[in-house]
Structures are given as structure tokens and as C-alpha cells.
Design an enzyme around this catalytic site. Structure first.
Site, PDB file in Angstrom:
ATOM      1  N   ASN A 101       0.645  -1.243   0.730  1.00  0.00           N
ATOM      2  CA  ASN A 101      -0.025   0.268  -0.286  1.00  0.00           C
ATOM      3  C   ASN A 101       0.576   1.407   0.111  1.00  0.00           C
ATOM      4  O   ASN A 101       1.765   1.470   1.267  1.00  0.00           O
ATOM      5  CB  ASN A 101      -0.841   0.382   1.192  1.00  0.00           C
ATOM      6  CG  ASN A 101      -2.496   1.423   1.219  1.00  0.00           C
ATOM      7  OD1 ASN A 101      -1.964   1.983  -0.318  1.00  0.00           O
ATOM      8  ND2 ASN A 101      -2.575   0.980   2.072  1.00  0.00           N
TER       9      ASN A 101
ATOM     10  N   HIS B 222     -12.829   2.798   0.920  1.00  0.00           N
ATOM     11  CA  HIS B 222     -12.775   0.894   1.943  1.00  0.00           C
ATOM     12  C   HIS B 222     -13.962  -0.023   1.364  1.00  0.00           C
ATOM     13  O   HIS B 222     -14.529  -0.479   2.051  1.00  0.00           O
ATOM     14  CB  HIS B 222     -13.421   1.345   2.763  1.00  0.00           C
ATOM     15  CG  HIS B 222     -13.494   2.792   3.818  1.00  0.00           C
ATOM     16  ND1 HIS B 222     -13.698   4.011   4.790  1.00  0.00           N
ATOM     17  CD2 HIS B 222     -11.454   3.168   3.597  1.00  0.00           C
ATOM     18  CE1 HIS B 222     -12.959   4.562   5.211  1.00  0.00           C
ATOM     19  NE2 HIS B 222     -11.540   3.815   5.422  1.00  0.00           N
TER      20      HIS B 222
ATOM     21  N   ARG C  68     -11.528  14.819   9.241  1.00  0.00           N
ATOM     22  CA  ARG C  68     -11.988  15.004   7.662  1.00  0.00           C
ATOM     23  C   ARG C  68     -13.883  15.623   8.342  1.00  0.00           C
ATOM     24  O   ARG C  68     -14.099  14.825   9.469  1.00  0.00           O
ATOM     25  CB  ARG C  68     -12.456  14.071   6.563  1.00  0.00           C
ATOM     26  CG  ARG C  68     -10.800  14.099   6.251  1.00  0.00           C
ATOM     27  CD  ARG C  68     -11.246  13.081   4.974  1.00  0.00           C
ATOM     28  NE  ARG C  68     -10.368  11.841   5.580  1.00  0.00           N
ATOM     29  CZ  ARG C  68      -9.904  10.182   5.200  1.00  0.00           C
ATOM     30  NH1 ARG C  68     -11.084  10.354   4.111  1.00  0.00           N
ATOM     31  NH2 ARG C  68      -8.933   9.619   5.991  1.00  0.00           N
TER      32      ARG C  68
ATOM     33  N   GLU D   7      -8.387  -6.238   5.294  1.00  0.00           N
ATOM     34  CA  GLU D   7      -7.516  -5.648   4.260  1.00  0.00           C
ATOM     35  C   GLU D   7      -6.683  -6.591   3.395  1.00  0.00           C
ATOM     36  O   GLU D   7      -6.958  -6.916   2.030  1.00  0.00           O
ATOM     37  CB  GLU D   7      -7.585  -4.696   3.893  1.00  0.00           C
ATOM     38  CG  GLU D   7      -9.003  -3.230   4.525  1.00  0.00           C
ATOM     39  CD  GLU D   7      -9.098  -1.936   4.826  1.00  0.00           C
ATOM     40  OE1 GLU D   7      -9.447  -1.357   3.792  1.00  0.00           O
ATOM     41  OE2 GLU D   7      -8.311  -1.742   5.780  1.00  0.00           O
TER      42      GLU D   7
END
Ligand code: AMP
Length: 397
Positions: free
Chosen positions: A10, A179, A240, A383
Site C-alpha cells: 500500500n 474502503h 475530515r 484488507e
């Protein structure tokens, strides 16, 4: 004994995470993180068989390249390199072009690069990481697994904004959602734990971490999700803002704010951090709230109220609901967050099983609502395992 391993990468703008996943058991054999890229204190740290180690990277030079080179040396030193059969890359944005995992070739790499317009913070960094990995492992097949892919099944009514269609046609402005690998994984796991097949299971998956999003999964497919054209939309997050009246942007521009000011305020200084004035970290928020900090209390209340409102609104996306599924760093670990969300959902019959919710705090995951009431459950996300599995599936296809 040798094992088939998939290297999951990643690559971010200033970091590179990696995990070496056993393709059969799903166990992570080696995990690591390169960080502070572009700065003089760039480093790589890793964990192997419970032992942690790290090393500094040269202050100058290409840190993505250096991190991958260090990783190659490490894999050789640990005698693991020859067992790697594929590399899976997490890619944030696949636009409308990629609705599933693909094998990376020069053409695919160009397309990922071209999607940088939609994900300027992420896709360019993925391209750098993929190039470095292709150079280091030219003999291995490499795959791109997209955060947006799972949401490509959303119907038009869910992904279109109420904007002139020209903006969609000219710029691709629509809801993409993110996601996806996490929502996919926990929805599949939920089906297993409920003893149903995935394509007969309807869940609302609630991924709460530093980034947070909710997804309505109907018969195994995403039909709506709270992140939108960008990952700033939807829930309140660590830094955020989530959903916002667009008129606020107009107003701030009339006060002389420019694009960089807005970007900074809405993505880096909002959320838990902005409301509490204290921290972006949920644990810190809960601790401060318990000590009577007003800003932390307000941040907690906005966050949990908004999560519950989204869950309630996504019930209209489904004809039946088998379970609400909490995941992500906060969803998996924060008892007070889950408890507050379930209290807001009382009107739908949800009743927290406090003992089960308490147990879930200490690693025992599963159903956290009382018997004979609607089900909410906790399922840890994974993930890396999805990326490894998807890569394996294509490798063997
Ligand atoms: P993630 O982005 O999924 O790694 O999640 C990060 C968030 O999870 C941060 O806000 C952490 O405060 C939160 N988190 C991690 N562990 C715990 C915990 N044991 N209790 C409450 N929140 C936690």
C-alpha cells in the site's frame, strides 16, 4: 516447509505499508511500514515473528525505491523471497474503469496514473510504488485491487449527485465510494457468521477508523455508501469534516479563503480534531470526554449521532436487514462509540447486550445485541487478506 506468499503493498505519498500474507491461512508473516518519505528522518520498520526492527533510509534520494530495495534485502535475509508468488497493490481510485481486480501491465499502469485527477493524493503515490515493485520483482505477476471497485454496483440513483449531468459527463463527478475492500470483507464474514450465503445477506457495514464510511450491502453487493466523489464526504472522521452544506464553501471563498485553505481546513483540521480542539484520535476523545472536556463530548456526540443517522437512512436501501456490522479501529475497539450508536437506533428495536459489547472490547468479536432483537455485530476487517486473496484468484484464473 515452504508456503505460497503474497506480498501486499500500500504505497502512499509519504509512506509505504507492506504485508507478506500466507496465501492459504491468510496469516501475515511479515508486516512493515516505511514512513516520513521526503524528509530527512525517513525510515522502514517491520515486525517478523513477534520481533520488531527498523532502519533509517538515506536522507536524500527516492524513498519509495529505497524502501522497496530494503524490503527485498529483508526478504532475502529471512529466506522468504523465493516463496512469493504474486504482489497485490492497494489502489484507492479505479474510477468507473475498474470494477474488479486486474493484473497490472503498462496499459493498466497508465490508466491508474490517468485517474490521478480524481485521487491526486493517492494514485500518483500508487504508481510510484508499483513501478518500484515492478523493477524489484520483474518476474512476479502484480495485481491492482481498488478501494472503489466494490461500490461499482451502486445504482444510478445512489451514485449521481443532483447536479447538471454535464459535470458527470465532463469531469466524472459522481459518488465513487471508498474502503471497498473492507466493506466487502466484513459483509462476506457477516454472512458466514450468520450461516447464510453472501448473495442472500443484507447488511449495513460501518467502517470506523481515522477514515470512516458506511455501506448498504444488498445480497452481497454495495448499493450505497457514504463517501462520495472524494473520501471527505459522509461521516465525521479523525480530521475530515464529512457532509457539509456546499454553501459554506461559497461563504468562506467570499471571505477570501482559497482552495488550499479549504483543503487544509476540511481534510486536515476538521472532524474529531477540529470539534474537540484536542485530538483526532477516538481514544483521546473518549478519555477527555470522561474527564469532562466539553469539546471532546461534542465531538463524540456529533460522530455517533451521524453514524446512527446514516445507518437509519441506509435501511431504505434494503428490503431486509440481517445485521449492522461494526469494523475499523474504532468500530472494532470502542465500546462507548458502539453503545452510543445503538442507543440512537432504539426506535428500530436495537438493544445493546452490554456484556457482549464489553467482551468485544477485549478481542472477542461477534454479536453485541440482545437475543431476539435486531442484530449488530463486530467483525475485524482484513484488507490485506482481501488484496492477497483477489490476487491469488486472478493468478489461478
Ligand atoms: P484505523 O484507521 O482503522 O487504524 O483506526 C484508527 C482509530 O481507531 C483511532 O481513532 C483510534 O483512536 C481508534 N482506536 C484504536 N484502538 C482503539 C481502542 N482500543 N479503543 C478505542 N478506539 C481505538
Amino acid at each position: 516447509m515452504s508456503h505460497s506468499l503474497v506480498l501486499v503493498i500500500n504505497s502512499g505519498s509519504s509512506s509505504l505499508k507492506f504485508a507478506l500474507i500466507d496465501a492459504v491461512s491468510g496469516d501475515a508473516r511479515l508486516t512493515g511500514l516505511g514512513e516520513c518519505f521526503g524528509l530527512s528522518d525517513a525510515s522502514v520498520s517491520w515486525k517478523y515473528e513477534g520481533e520488531k526492527a527498523s532502519c533509517a533510509l538515506d536522507a536524500t534520494g527516492n524513498h519509495h525505491q529505497q524502501a522497496i530495495e530494503r524490503l527485498v534485502t529483508l526478504l532475502e535475509e529471512l529466506g522468504l523471497k523465493q516463496d512469493i508468488i504474486a504482489i497485490g497493490h492497494r489502489v484507492v481510485h479505479g474510477g468507473e474503469r475498474f470494477s474488479q481486480t486486474v493484473k497490472i501491465d503498462a496499459h493498466v499502469l497508465n490508466e491508474i496514473d490517468a485517474l490521478s485527477e480524481l485521487a491526486p493524493l493517492h494514485n500518483p503515490a500508487h504508481v510510484i510504488g508499483i513501478r518500484a515493485a515492478m523493477q524489484a520483482f520483474p518476474y512476479l505477476p502484480q495485481y491492482a485491487v481498488f478501494d472503489t471497485a466494490f461500490h461499482q454496483t451502486m445504482p444510478a440513483k445512489a451514485y449521481h449527485y443532483a447536479l447538471p449531468q454535464k459535470l458527470y459527463q465532463d469531469y466524472g463527478i459522481r459518488r465513487y465510494g471508498f474502503h471497498g475492500t473492507s466493506h466487502y470483507f466484513v459483509s462476506q464474514e457477516a454472512a458466514k457468521q450468520l450461516g447464510k450465503s453472501a448473495d442472500a445477506t443484507n447488511v449495513i457495514t460501518v467502517h470506523l477508523g481515522n477514515g470512516a464510511s458506511i455501506c448498504a450491502v444488498r445480497e452481497g453487493k454495495s448499493v450505497d455508501t457514504s463517501m462520495g466523489f472524494t473520501p471527505t464526504a459522509g461521516l465525521m472522521m479523525g480530521t475530515r469534516c464529512g457532509d457539509l452544506d456546499p454553501g459554506i464553501i461559497d461563504f468562506l471563498m467570499s471571505k477570501g479563503w482559497n482552495q488550499a485553505d479549504l483543503q487544509q481546513a476540511l481534510n486536515k483540521e476538521a472532524g474529531f480534531l477540529g470539534v474537540s480542539g484536542l485530538t483526532s484520535d477516538c481514544r483521546g476523545i473518549v478519555e477527555a470526554m470522561e474527564q469532562g472536556h466539553e469539546g471532546a463530548k461534542l465531538a463524540f456526540e456529533i460522530f455517533t449521532y451521524r453514524v446512527a443517522k446514516y445507518i437509519a437512512s441506509y435501511m431504505v436501501s434494503l428490503d431486509e436487514l440481517d445485521a449492522i456490522v461494526f469494523t475499523g479501529g474504532i468500530g472494532e475497539n470502542s465500546l462507548p462509540v458502539r453503545s452510543a450508536v445503538l442507543k440512537h437506533l432504539k426506535i428500530f428495536g436495537y438493544r445493546e447486550d452490554t456484556a457482549a459489547n464489553e467482551k468485544a472490547r477485549f478481542g472477542e468479536k461477534g454479536i453485541i445485541t440482545k437475543p431476539n432483537t435486531p442484530i449488530a455485530m463486530v467483525i475485524p476487517t482484513n484488507e490485506e487478506w482481501v488484496i492477497a486473496k483477489e490476487s491469488m484468484a486472478l493468478l489461478h484464473a
